[in-house]
Write a protein that holds these residues in place. Structure first.
Motif, short mmCIF file in Angstrom:
data_model
loop_
_atom_site.label_atom_id
_atom_site.label_comp_id
_atom_site.label_asym_id
_atom_site.label_seq_id
_atom_site.Cartn_x
_atom_site.Cartn_y
_atom_site.Cartn_z
N CYS A 153 -6.27 7.68 4.47
CA CYS A 153 -5.93 6.50 5.26
C CYS A 153 -4.79 5.68 4.66
N GLY A 154 -4.41 5.98 3.41
CA GLY A 154 -3.32 5.21 2.84
C GLY A 154 -3.12 5.48 1.37
N GLU A 155 -2.32 4.63 0.73
CA GLU A 155 -2.01 4.80 -0.68
C GLU A 155 -2.02 3.46 -1.39
N LEU A 156 -2.64 3.43 -2.55
CA LEU A 156 -2.68 2.24 -3.40
C LEU A 156 -1.74 2.46 -4.57
N SER A 157 -0.91 1.47 -4.86
CA SER A 157 0.02 1.60 -5.99
C SER A 157 0.08 0.30 -6.77
N PHE A 158 0.56 0.40 -8.00
CA PHE A 158 0.77 -0.76 -8.85
C PHE A 158 2.24 -0.82 -9.19
N GLU A 159 2.92 -1.86 -8.73
CA GLU A 159 4.37 -1.98 -8.97
C GLU A 159 4.75 -3.45 -9.07
N LYS A 160 5.63 -3.73 -9.98
CA LYS A 160 6.12 -5.10 -10.20
C LYS A 160 4.97 -6.08 -10.40
N VAL A 184 -0.36 -2.83 -4.41
CA VAL A 184 0.16 -2.70 -3.04
C VAL A 184 -0.61 -1.58 -2.33
N PHE A 185 -1.16 -1.90 -1.18
CA PHE A 185 -1.82 -0.88 -0.36
C PHE A 185 -1.09 -0.74 0.96
N ASN A 186 -0.78 0.49 1.34
CA ASN A 186 -0.15 0.78 2.62
C ASN A 186 -0.98 1.78 3.40
N TYR A 187 -1.27 1.45 4.66
CA TYR A 187 -1.93 2.41 5.53
C TYR A 187 -0.97 3.54 5.87
N SER A 188 -1.48 4.75 5.96
CA SER A 188 -0.65 5.87 6.42
C SER A 188 -0.51 5.79 7.94
N GLU A 189 0.50 6.45 8.46
CA GLU A 189 0.75 6.40 9.91
C GLU A 189 -0.41 6.98 10.71
N GLU A 190 -1.10 7.97 10.12
CA GLU A 190 -2.19 8.62 10.86
C GLU A 190 -3.55 7.93 10.64
N ALA A 191 -3.59 6.84 9.87
CA ALA A 191 -4.86 6.16 9.58
C ALA A 191 -5.53 5.66 10.86
N LYS A 192 -6.83 5.92 10.96
CA LYS A 192 -7.61 5.48 12.12
C LYS A 192 -8.69 4.47 11.73
N ASP A 193 -9.09 4.50 10.46
CA ASP A 193 -10.16 3.61 10.00
C ASP A 193 -9.61 2.57 9.04
N ILE A 194 -10.18 1.37 9.09
CA ILE A 194 -9.83 0.33 8.14
C ILE A 194 -10.51 0.59 6.80
N VAL A 195 -9.91 0.10 5.73
CA VAL A 195 -10.59 0.19 4.43
C VAL A 195 -11.50 -1.01 4.23
N SER A 196 -11.23 -2.10 4.95
CA SER A 196 -12.03 -3.31 4.80
C SER A 196 -11.91 -4.17 6.05
N THR A 204 -11.52 -7.15 5.91
CA THR A 204 -10.52 -8.16 5.55
C THR A 204 -9.10 -7.59 5.54
N MET A 205 -8.95 -6.26 5.79
CA MET A 205 -7.64 -5.62 5.76
C MET A 205 -7.46 -4.73 6.98
N PRO A 206 -7.26 -5.31 8.16
CA PRO A 206 -7.10 -4.50 9.38
C PRO A 206 -5.85 -3.62 9.33
N LEU A 207 -5.83 -2.63 10.18
CA LEU A 207 -4.68 -1.72 10.26
C LEU A 207 -3.40 -2.50 10.59
N ARG A 208 -2.34 -2.21 9.85
CA ARG A 208 -1.03 -2.79 10.14
C ARG A 208 0.03 -2.01 9.38
N LYS A 209 1.29 -2.16 9.78
CA LYS A 209 2.38 -1.47 9.11
C LYS A 209 2.79 -2.16 7.82
N ALA A 210 2.66 -3.48 7.78
CA ALA A 210 3.04 -4.23 6.59
C ALA A 210 2.08 -3.92 5.44
#
Length: 383
Positions: A15-22, A26-38, A40-46
């Protein structure tokens, strides 16, 4: 995949990728994601950006003895920062949100053999074997494992807890507290006490019959707090969150059950009913969310004589008077005066019934008679 990135899965679907930078996560949903991770964190491109690890990803990070066991085992190999902890235990994390590719491991363990074992060091053996597979939060030593039920031959998922010397008979304490919770009409997970009283075993309530997972989020996540803030906030805040996230058809029951749980905490003198001990379950999102069963209830005053409640009510942390509870019941939980009185009556009867069970248990378990007498003396029969 770089060392600063982790793939995130929900029920085995990427459903996405979690990274640590700066210096931020940072968590980004993948384009094919269908389920939310939380919730409190609905699907979005940002991106979802946080200076600390997002609460939903921190929710089941190891604590206490389990964290130390994992750290000691891997510290020579890699730095044990939060991302590396997730990398190591990610495939086994409690719940539907996991990290890296999912690994299916079935061990030849049987529930009744765990419960009836006479090995003095069984929990230590289990800790050594299953620590890396136990992405479960909490300071108390606990493990995740799958065991086969000989009756149904199904593999079922359990949390196994032990106790340390400074908290004698903690498993027995939790067992009878949970018996009282059950007698009060509250939903609980299936739970068991090992025959030697060394382990409390609880069946996972977030795993469905087909092996997939319901979404589960505790009140730390839903109030945007980290685990280290689990003693902040109030019971009024939890009631507001329940009103916000629970499906309307389940809301009335959730608020009544939550109030019942708070009254039982008072009667059982449980001073550890913090934000991580209440949560919600859901299939897809808040439209089908309902309150999770009650879990992790113990009498803390048997160890800490002057212990106080974990969270505020009416702007204070103390064992409150009936007026405070009635105000909370009517204003925060939307109960009528009649419903309030009914809840108190049910809770009082639950305490009396469980005390009777403890007295009967003492007759055949003389070595814990003194402890059970202390436990009963801590319990209150009215607020």
């Amino acid at each position: 995949m770089s060392e600063n990135n982790l793939k995130v899965f929900t029920n085995e679907a990427l459903c996405g990728e979690l990274s640590f930078e700066k210096e931020q996560y940072v968590f980004n949903y993948s384009e094919e994601a269908k389920d939310i991770v939380s919730l409190t964190m609905p699907l979005r491109k940002a991106s979802w950006i946080s200076k600390k690890l997002h609460p939903i990803f921190e929710m089941n990070m190891p604590e206490g003895a389990l964290k130390e066991a994992i750290k000691n085992h891997f510290a020579k190999i890699t730095s044990m920062d939060e991302l590396n902890f997730l990398r190591l235990i990610g495939p086994y994390m409690l719940g539907r949100v996991k990290f890296r590719e999912i690994l299916h491991v079935k061990d030849t363990l049987f529930l009744d053999e765990i419960l009836s074992s006479t090995k003095a060091n069984l929990f230590t053996e289990l800790m050594e074997k299953f620590a890396i597979r136990s992405g479960v939060s909490g300071v108390q030593p606990k493990l995740l494992l799958s065991a086969q039920n000989k009756t149904t031959m199904k593999f079922e998922h359990f949390i196994v807890k032990s106790w340390e010397k400074e908290y004698p008979q903690l498993a027995l304490n939790e067992y009878f507290c949970m018996r009282a919770i059950k007698h009060a009409g509250l939903e609980t997970p299936e739970f068991y006490l090992s025959e030697d009283l060394s382990m409390f075993v609880m069946k996972r309530f977030d795993v469905k019959d087909d092996g997939s997972y319901l979404g589960f989020e505790d009140m730390c996540v839903l109030s945007a707090r980290g685990t280290d803030e689990k003693y902040r906030g109030s019971y009024e805040e939890i009631a507001r969150i329940l009103k916000d996230v629970i499906n309307p058809t389940q809301r009335k029951k959730a608020l009544k059950d939550f109030f019942t749980a708070i009254v039982m905490n008072h009667l059982l003198q449980n001073g550890d009913g913090h934000l991580k001990n209440y949560g919600v379950l859901y299939e897809k999102d808040h439209n089908d969310a309902f309150m999770a069963p009650i879990y992790d209830v113990i009498t803390t005053t048997v160890y800490i004589k002057n212990d106080i409640p974990a969270l505020k009510l009416a702007d204070g942390k103390l064992w409150w008077k009936e007026k405070s509870y009635k105000t909370f019941a009517t204003l925060s939980c939307n109960l009528s005066n009649k419903e309030y009185s009914e809840v108190l009556g049910v809770c009082y009867q639950a305490i009396k019934k469980t005390k009777q069970e403890m007295q009967e248990y003492s007759k055949t378990h003389l070595h814990v008679q003194d402890f059970l007498e202390k436990l009963q003396s801590c319990w209150r029969e009215e607020i």
